[in-house]
Motif scaffolding. Structure first.
Motif, PDB file in Angstrom:
ATOM      1  N   PRO A 114       0.805  -1.229   0.000  1.00  0.00           N
ATOM      2  CA  PRO A 114       0.000   0.000   0.000  1.00  0.00           C
ATOM      3  C   PRO A 114       0.841   1.286   0.000  1.00  0.00           C
ATOM      4  O   PRO A 114       0.440   2.281  -0.603  1.00  0.00           O
ATOM      5  N   ASP A 159      -6.436   7.070  -3.060  1.00  0.00           N
ATOM      6  CA  ASP A 159      -7.439   6.407  -2.235  1.00  0.00           C
ATOM      7  C   ASP A 159      -8.675   7.289  -2.159  1.00  0.00           C
ATOM      8  O   ASP A 159      -9.268   7.448  -1.110  1.00  0.00           O
ATOM      9  N   ASP A 180      -7.018   6.111 -11.880  1.00  0.00           N
ATOM     10  CA  ASP A 180      -6.742   4.961 -11.027  1.00  0.00           C
ATOM     11  C   ASP A 180      -7.120   3.645 -11.707  1.00  0.00           C
ATOM     12  O   ASP A 180      -6.420   2.634 -11.553  1.00  0.00           O
ATOM     13  N   GLN A 224      -6.245  -5.809  -5.311  1.00  0.00           N
ATOM     14  CA  GLN A 224      -5.896  -4.445  -5.673  1.00  0.00           C
ATOM     15  C   GLN A 224      -6.461  -4.082  -7.019  1.00  0.00           C
ATOM     16  O   GLN A 224      -5.858  -3.448  -7.823  1.00  0.00           O
TER      17      GLN A 224
END
Length: 177
Positions: free
Chosen positions: A12, A19, A35, A177
Motif C-alpha cells: 500500500p 485512495d 486509477d 488491488q
C-alpha cells in the motif's frame, strides 16, 4: 497475525493509485479513471509475452494482452473519434474483424510492446483532450456529455479490471488491488 502482502501487486505504501479524496465532480471523474487505468497497468506488470497472451478458458479469447489492445481501441473510440471528431481507422479492426484486439493478442514481445505503446498514446490523447475542456457538458462529434463518457470509461475499466484479476491470478497467483 498480520495481513500478508506477498501475493498482492504492490505494498500500500508503494501503490501509485489514490485512495479517493478528490474534490469536485471533474477531479473525481478524472481521478477515478486515472486509477482504473493504473490498475490495468499493474495487472500486466512483470509478465512475459506468453503470460500476457495466455487465454482464460475455452471458448473465451480473453487475455491480458487482448484487454490492453481492447482498451486502446475503447480509448480511441470515445475520446479521439466520438468526442474529438477525428476520422481515423479503428485500432485492431484493420481487416474489419471486430475481435481483432483479442484475436491478434499473440505471444510476441513486439505485439506486447506495440499494444502498450498504442494504449499509452490513446490515454495521453484522452488526458490532453479532457484537460483542454472547460466543463463536463456536451462536446464532441456526437453531442456527448464528457461527464457521461468519463463515467462510462470508469465502468469499462472496472469491468475489465475484474477480468484482469482472474487472468492474473490464473497466471501467477497474484490477487487483489
Amino acid at each position: 497475525m498480520g495481513f500478508a502482502w506477498s501475493n498482492m501487486f504492490v505494498h500500500p505504501d508503494d501503490d501509485p493509485r489514490t485512495d479517493g479524496g478528490f474534490i469536485g465532480e471533474r477531479d473525481t471523474l478524472i481521478g477515478y479513471l486515472r486509477d482504473q487505468r493504473l490498475t490495468l497497468e499493474l495487472k500486466c506488470a512483470d509478465l512475459t509475452a506468453e503470460q500476457m497472451a495466455a487465454r482464460t478458458v475455452e471458448p473465451s479469447k480473453m487475455s491480458l494482452l487482448g484487454l490492453v489492445r481492447h482498451m486502446a481501441g475503447v480509448e480511441q473510440g470515445w475520446f479521439r473519434i466520438h468526442l474529438a471528431g477525428f476520422e481515423v481507422p479503428r485500432h485492431y479492426r484493420e481487416d474489419g474483424n471486430r475481435d481483432g484486439d483479442f484475436d491478434g493478442a499473440v505471444a510476441d514481445e513486439a505485439v506486447v510492446k506495440e499494444a502498450f505503446e498504442r494504449w499509452r498514446s490513446e490515454v495521453a490523447f484522452a488526458e490532453d483532450y479532457v484537460e483542454s475542456l472547460d466543463d463536463l457538458g456536451y462536446v464532441g462529434a456526437g453531442d456527448l456529455a464528457l461527464r457521461e463518457v468519463l463515467v462510462h470509461m470508469i465502468e469499462e475499466y472496472a469491468r475489465h479490471n475484474g477480468h484482469a484479476d482472474f487472468l492474473r491470478e490464473r497466471i501467477d497467483g497474484r490477487i487483489g488491488q
